[in-house]
Each structure stands twice: as structure tokens, then as C-alpha cells.
Design an enzyme around this catalytic site. Structure first.
Site, mmCIF file in Angstrom:
data_model
loop_
_atom_site.group_PDB
_atom_site.id
_atom_site.type_symbol
_atom_site.label_atom_id
_atom_site.label_comp_id
_atom_site.label_asym_id
_atom_site.label_seq_id
_atom_site.Cartn_x
_atom_site.Cartn_y
_atom_site.Cartn_z
ATOM 1 N N SER A 35 -8.654 -16.237 0.387
ATOM 2 C CA SER A 35 -7.429 -17.000 0.128
ATOM 3 C C SER A 35 -6.193 -16.230 0.614
ATOM 4 C CB SER A 35 -7.312 -17.357 -1.356
ATOM 5 O OG SER A 35 -7.177 -16.212 -2.145
ATOM 6 N N ASN A 61 -3.292 -2.542 1.702
ATOM 7 C CA ASN A 61 -4.209 -3.242 0.803
ATOM 8 C C ASN A 61 -3.397 -3.958 -0.278
ATOM 9 O OD1 ASN A 61 -6.727 -4.002 -0.390
ATOM 10 N ND2 ASN A 61 -6.507 -2.352 -1.891
ATOM 11 N N HIS A 78 -3.844 -5.318 -4.331
ATOM 12 C CA HIS A 78 -4.718 -5.109 -5.491
ATOM 13 C C HIS A 78 -4.152 -5.873 -6.692
ATOM 14 C CE1 HIS A 78 -7.750 -2.989 -7.808
ATOM 15 N NE2 HIS A 78 -6.833 -2.827 -8.754
#
Ligand code: GRF
Length: 200
Positions: free
Chosen positions: A15, A109, A111
Site C-alpha cells: 500500500s 525506511n 516504520h
């Protein structure tokens, strides 16, 4: 103006991949996704890449004796596609020295917690188990650790009384889909302004 070429790494639903691809399509970012790298041949994200006509490199880590071997292959594929940045979006593996050396300082990244709280798997479950009142999303640079790299951006949310996993996950994902494209654009753009494009 030439677009910065990025590769998105994902292992599952994708997504976040989709939200970045949609923003790029809408013309709000100076990036293009040159490659989806996926370590799971069954992942739903692969079909999403096909819809956007984005090339994919799909591999099965079990077919390699070690991480260095598949990461060396990934580096070859990325260099061939002139990829400048790696954007992890639900990639369920630690990045090893081969990729870290090649893309030093150019791996991001996202998270689903306020790091350094709740690194690693099932951050949302960890946060609920701990009974936190506030959680959120972190975008960070990637180093050799598990969600330990320098933090770039965070956004928080207050948990509702008795909030369940489904609701928290939904709210965190909505936050991710809005935040990741914005932060990615800012980071890549400030790098281009500072360093110029000639980094290869
Ligand atoms: C996201 O919640 C992200 O924060 C985490 O993995 C999840 C990936 O979801 N690292 P999706 O595959 O982008 O839907």
C-alpha cells in the site's frame, strides 16, 4: 528536469508502494520508480507494480546460500536501471553490507511506531501490548541495525480509549501513505540541491 530514480523494496501488500506511485503519477514528486524489488514471489505488491508498468525484480532468498549473493544481484539490477535511492516499504529483511556500501546514506525506511520504541516486527501489536497512549510513524535512514538509523521525520497520534488493532493499523497506514511521499520528495530534493545529480 531529470527525475531521481528510486527503487522501492517491498515484501507484501504494497500500500505504501501504491501511494508513492500514485503521487508520482499525479506529478507531485521529482522521482520515478525505476524498479520494484520484492523478496516474495507471492506478494500482492507485484501486481500493483505491473498495473503502474513499473519493472520488477522478484527473487526468492531461499534460492541463495547467503544474503551477499542476492544483494550482489540486486546491486547489479539497480545499477543497470541507474537507481539512485532505495526506499524500503514493508521489506521484511535487514539490509546487508553489500547494499549498504553501494547505497550509503541513500536508503530510507518507514516504520509504524515512534522509534526507538517498538522496532522490528509487529510494531503496532507491540505498542498495543505495552498500553501506550501515543504512537505514530517514523521515517529514517537505514543502517545495519533493526530500525536503528537516523530519524528523519515522525508523526504521532493519540490512541482512542479501547482502540483495537484494526483501527490503529488503519490510522497508522493512512498516516504513512500521506507522509512517506512528502518526506521522500523533501529528502531527495535537498540531496539534489546539495550534491547535484552527478552521484553515480
Ligand atoms: C507498513 O506499515 C510499514 O510501516 C512497515 O510495513 C508495512 C508495509 O505495508 N514497514 P504495505 O506493504 O506498504 O501495505
Amino acid at each position: 528536469m531529470t527525475k531521481t530514480k528510486i527503487a522501492v523494496f517491498a515484501s507484501g501488500t504494497g500500500s505504501n508502494f501504491e501511494s508513492i506511485a500514485n503521487e508520482i503519477k499525479a506529478g507531485t514528486m521529482d522521482c520515478e520508480i525505476s524498479m520494484l524489488v520484492c523478496d516474495n514471489p507471492e506478494a500482492k505488491v507485484i501486481a500493483k507494480a505491473t498495473t503502474f508498468e513499473i519493472p520488477t525484480f522478484v527473487f526468492n532468498p531461499k534460492g541463495y546460500t547467503n544474503k551477499e549473493l542476492y544483494e550482489t544481484e540486486i546491486v547489479e539490477v539497480l545499477e543497470q536501471a541507474e537507481v539512485e535511492w532505495i526506499v524500503l516499504a514493508g521489506y521484511m529483511r535487514l539490509i546487508g553490507p553489500t547494499l549498504l556500501t553501494e547505497y550509503n546514506g541513500r536508503i530510507l525506511n518507514i516504520h509504524p511506531s515512534l522509534l526507538p520504541a517498538f522496532p522490528g516486527k509487529d510494531a503496532i501489536g507491540q505498542a498495543l501490548d505495552a498500553g501506550v497512549k501515543v504512537s505514530g510513524v517514523t521515517i529514517h535512514y537505514v543502517d545495519e541495525g533493526m530500525d536503528t538509523g537516523e530519524i528523519i521525520a515522525q508523526e504521532s497520534l493519540v490512541l482512542e480509549d479501547g482502540e483495537d488493532r484494526e483501527s490503529l493499523q488503519e490510522r497508522i497506514q493512512q498516516m504513512e501513505h500521506r507522509l512517506y511521499p512528502i518526506v521522500l520528495q523533501e529528502v531527495v530534493q535537498s540531496f539534489v540541491n546539495k550534491e547535484g545529480k552527478d552521484i553515480q
